[in-house]
Design a protein around this motif. Sequence first.
Motif, PDB file in Angstrom:
ATOM      1  N   ARG A 116      -7.864  13.946  35.187  1.00 27.06           N
ATOM      2  CA  ARG A 116      -8.018  14.305  33.747  1.00 27.06           C
ATOM      3  C   ARG A 116      -7.413  15.571  33.411  1.00 27.06           C
ATOM      4  O   ARG A 116      -7.024  16.431  34.278  1.00 27.06           O
ATOM      5  CB  ARG A 116      -9.450  14.200  33.413  1.00 27.06           C
ATOM      6  CG  ARG A 116     -10.341  12.947  33.714  1.00 27.06           C
ATOM      7  CD  ARG A 116     -11.713  12.964  33.059  1.00 27.06           C
ATOM      8  NE  ARG A 116     -12.264  11.696  33.511  1.00 27.06           N
ATOM      9  CZ  ARG A 116     -12.297  10.859  32.639  1.00 27.06           C
ATOM     10  NH1 ARG A 116     -11.999  10.987  31.297  1.00 27.06           N
ATOM     11  NH2 ARG A 116     -12.962   9.736  32.881  1.00 27.06           N
ATOM     12  N   LYS A 148      -1.858   6.020  31.614  1.00 27.00           N
ATOM     13  CA  LYS A 148      -3.170   5.913  30.759  1.00 27.00           C
ATOM     14  C   LYS A 148      -3.995   4.864  31.490  1.00 27.00           C
ATOM     15  O   LYS A 148      -3.186   3.823  31.989  1.00 27.00           O
ATOM     16  CB  LYS A 148      -2.674   5.423  29.435  1.00 27.00           C
ATOM     17  CG  LYS A 148      -2.319   6.379  28.535  1.00 27.00           C
ATOM     18  CD  LYS A 148      -1.943   6.506  27.203  1.00 27.00           C
ATOM     19  CE  LYS A 148      -3.582   6.308  26.389  1.00 27.00           C
ATOM     20  NZ  LYS A 148      -3.338   6.067  25.115  1.00 27.00           N
ATOM     21  N   GLN A 149      -5.079   4.948  31.564  1.00 28.96           N
ATOM     22  CA  GLN A 149      -5.995   3.914  31.893  1.00 28.96           C
ATOM     23  C   GLN A 149      -6.979   3.818  30.639  1.00 28.96           C
ATOM     24  O   GLN A 149      -8.068   4.673  30.387  1.00 28.96           O
ATOM     25  CB  GLN A 149      -6.880   4.424  33.039  1.00 28.96           C
ATOM     26  CG  GLN A 149      -7.929   3.614  33.532  1.00 28.96           C
ATOM     27  CD  GLN A 149      -7.441   2.014  33.833  1.00 28.96           C
ATOM     28  OE1 GLN A 149      -6.538   1.887  34.622  1.00 28.96           O
ATOM     29  NE2 GLN A 149      -8.218   0.952  33.489  1.00 28.96           N
ATOM     30  N   GLY A 150      -6.700   2.566  29.871  1.00 31.65           N
ATOM     31  CA  GLY A 150      -7.533   2.576  28.636  1.00 31.65           C
ATOM     32  C   GLY A 150      -7.085   3.642  27.865  1.00 31.65           C
ATOM     33  O   GLY A 150      -5.865   3.580  27.577  1.00 31.65           O
ATOM     34  N   ARG A 151      -8.018   4.246  27.274  1.00 34.62           N
ATOM     35  CA  ARG A 151      -7.657   5.514  26.344  1.00 34.62           C
ATOM     36  C   ARG A 151      -7.600   6.802  26.896  1.00 34.62           C
ATOM     37  O   ARG A 151      -7.364   7.838  26.478  1.00 34.62           O
ATOM     38  CB  ARG A 151      -8.841   5.486  25.037  1.00 34.62           C
ATOM     39  CG  ARG A 151      -8.910   4.047  24.440  1.00 34.62           C
ATOM     40  CD  ARG A 151      -9.799   4.142  23.411  1.00 34.62           C
ATOM     41  NE  ARG A 151      -9.886   5.421  22.571  1.00 34.62           N
ATOM     42  CZ  ARG A 151     -11.047   5.568  21.828  1.00 34.62           C
ATOM     43  NH1 ARG A 151     -12.041   4.806  21.829  1.00 34.62           N
ATOM     44  NH2 ARG A 151     -10.856   6.659  20.965  1.00 34.62           N
ATOM     45  N   THR A 152      -7.678   6.671  28.218  1.00 33.62           N
ATOM     46  CA  THR A 152      -7.793   7.948  29.097  1.00 33.62           C
ATOM     47  C   THR A 152      -6.327   8.173  29.483  1.00 33.62           C
ATOM     48  O   THR A 152      -5.854   7.499  30.150  1.00 33.62           O
ATOM     49  CB  THR A 152      -8.783   7.810  30.248  1.00 33.62           C
ATOM     50  OG1 THR A 152     -10.298   7.370  29.563  1.00 33.62           O
ATOM     51  CG2 THR A 152      -8.903   9.260  30.802  1.00 33.62           C
ATOM     52  N   ARG A 153      -5.796   9.561  29.236  1.00 31.47           N
ATOM     53  CA  ARG A 153      -4.630   9.926  29.940  1.00 31.47           C
ATOM     54  C   ARG A 153      -4.996  10.579  31.215  1.00 31.47           C
ATOM     55  O   ARG A 153      -5.731  11.625  30.999  1.00 31.47           O
ATOM     56  CB  ARG A 153      -3.836  11.029  28.947  1.00 31.47           C
ATOM     57  CG  ARG A 153      -2.630  11.522  29.291  1.00 31.47           C
ATOM     58  CD  ARG A 153      -1.777  11.759  28.563  1.00 31.47           C
ATOM     59  NE  ARG A 153      -1.390  10.812  27.392  1.00 31.47           N
ATOM     60  CZ  ARG A 153      -0.493   9.842  27.259  1.00 31.47           C
ATOM     61  NH1 ARG A 153       0.081   9.602  28.340  1.00 31.47           N
ATOM     62  NH2 ARG A 153      -0.478   8.968  26.258  1.00 31.47           N
TER      63      ARG A 153
END
Length: 73
Positions: free
Chosen positions: A18, A46-51
Amino acid sequence: MTLTAPESDVFTGPVLYRVTDAMRVLSMSRTVIYDLIRAGRLRTVKQGRTRLIPASAITEYVALLEREAGVKQ
């Protein structure tokens, strides 16, 4: 039949960081990390909304810094 991964493929540390973890690893501020991402010097996924920042991207960035330091000396 059992499939096993060779020992060299076993991960010993995080594969994806993260932004807050990358900040600690690189000893840089959040602003600097996002500036590097915007400039294309630090790769992300990106995984979903996570960078997330791949460990390989951190290694590549450090190698880039070393190459640049070698050129300037």
